[in-house]
Design an enzyme around this catalytic site. Sequence first.
Site, short mmCIF file in Angstrom:
data_model
loop_
_atom_site.label_atom_id
_atom_site.label_comp_id
_atom_site.label_asym_id
_atom_site.label_seq_id
_atom_site.Cartn_x
_atom_site.Cartn_y
_atom_site.Cartn_z
N CYS A 34 -2.68 -10.30 -7.01
CA CYS A 34 -1.47 -10.49 -6.22
C CYS A 34 -0.86 -11.87 -6.47
O CYS A 34 -1.56 -12.88 -6.39
CB CYS A 34 -1.76 -10.32 -4.74
SG CYS A 34 -0.27 -10.45 -3.71
N CYS B 58 5.22 0.99 10.82
CA CYS B 58 4.01 0.38 11.34
C CYS B 58 4.08 -1.10 10.99
O CYS B 58 4.21 -1.46 9.82
CB CYS B 58 2.79 1.03 10.70
SG CYS B 58 1.21 0.20 11.05
N ARG C 52 -3.21 -0.88 17.77
CA ARG C 52 -4.44 -0.64 17.03
C ARG C 52 -5.19 -1.95 16.79
O ARG C 52 -4.64 -2.89 16.22
CB ARG C 52 -4.11 0.02 15.68
CG ARG C 52 -5.34 0.41 14.88
CD ARG C 52 -5.00 1.36 13.74
NE ARG C 52 -4.17 0.77 12.70
CZ ARG C 52 -2.88 0.99 12.56
NH1 ARG C 52 -2.24 1.78 13.41
NH2 ARG C 52 -2.21 0.44 11.57
N CYS D 161 -0.24 -15.86 0.44
CA CYS D 161 -0.59 -15.69 1.85
C CYS D 161 -1.94 -16.37 2.14
O CYS D 161 -2.96 -16.03 1.52
CB CYS D 161 -0.66 -14.22 2.20
SG CYS D 161 0.87 -13.31 1.80
N CYS E 35 -4.80 5.56 5.27
CA CYS E 35 -3.93 4.45 4.90
C CYS E 35 -4.19 4.04 3.45
O CYS E 35 -5.27 3.54 3.14
CB CYS E 35 -4.16 3.27 5.82
SG CYS E 35 -4.01 3.68 7.58
N CYS F 277 -0.32 7.09 5.73
CA CYS F 277 0.37 5.81 5.87
C CYS F 277 0.20 5.05 4.56
O CYS F 277 -0.89 5.06 3.98
CB CYS F 277 -0.23 5.00 7.02
SG CYS F 277 0.46 3.34 7.22
N CYS G 232 -5.30 -14.32 3.00
CA CYS G 232 -5.68 -13.16 2.20
C CYS G 232 -6.60 -13.51 1.03
O CYS G 232 -6.29 -14.39 0.22
CB CYS G 232 -4.43 -12.46 1.68
SG CYS G 232 -4.79 -10.94 0.77
#
Length: 343
Positions: free
Chosen positions: A73, A209, A279, A77, A117, A149, A80
């Site tokens: 990636c 979401c 959640r 962030c 997901c 999702c 992460c």
Amino acid sequence: MSIFSQARVNVWEVYADKALRGEVLTKDEAFHILGAPDGELLPLLQAAYRVRYHYYGNKVKLNMIINAKSGLCPEDCGYCSQSIVSKAPIEKYPLLDKETLIEGAREAVRRKAGTYCIVASGRGATDKEIEQVVEAVKAIKQEMPLKICCCLGIISEEQAQKLREAGVERYNHNLNTSASHYGHITTTHTYEDRVRTVQHVKQAGISPCSGCIIGMGETWDDVYHLALSLRELDADSIPVNFLHAIPGTPLENMDELNPRYCLKVLALFRFINPSKEIRISGGREVNLRSLQALGLYPANAIFVGDYLTTEGQTARADHQMIEDLGFEIELMHYSLNMSSNST
């Protein structure tokens, strides 16, 4: 005056009444919740549970994640392990093939999850990756009635439309933190980029979401405004993550959470987003620890099994926790005779 006095206890019920009437808590009321004395935690949770019960009864929704593409990636962030600035020793691989994604869906069924997901690292999916996911989703939908999702990063409205046509019912793209705090966590994209993706999802007719990560140095003001922002976005499902500080990430030394505060945050999100799926997500096991079960009084959903690069509680332990509470897993009506064994 004792913290257990009737006058102090009743205020939480006042907040519950406001939530059920559709009224928004003020900042002072939100701060009252986040700073509540620990001795008032149970009355606070009881009031939040009243709101949760009104909309969801004692049903608990289970979601299962598959880490469909790991690492690689270019984003920075700070939380992460898969980001370009992370030194965490994680597995890295491109998008999983169709059969692996389908087998992941079968595992979701075995774990009694109603939502599967498909999560991929990266700034956003390429058109080729979107097509790969589309083909897998079509096959899953033919075999089992799971809700699908996807979480594939920043996407265009056209890409979202393709996912919807394939059968994707929900798309996750978290705001993560407040607009004012966002630059302290990520610099390679903006808070507005994330809001725009949620809007694209909604415009394509997919259920949005979007949630948060608590414990990244944000203030109570940040938490309050984030909860309000998710209300304004009208996110149908709100995953509340609690930072699992991973060695090798910029936030590896962050350690500001305790289980009681996490429960107060969940109560606040229930009051501000009363009818939405709340959640308990990443970091549940390491932050709520022995108080995990209490989180289901304000929240009505959890992830079952592992997360992206961190381990979760076993599905069997989650099922037992729900049973011990006297709550009930919201089961899908599967047409296939699949194994019910939990891992």
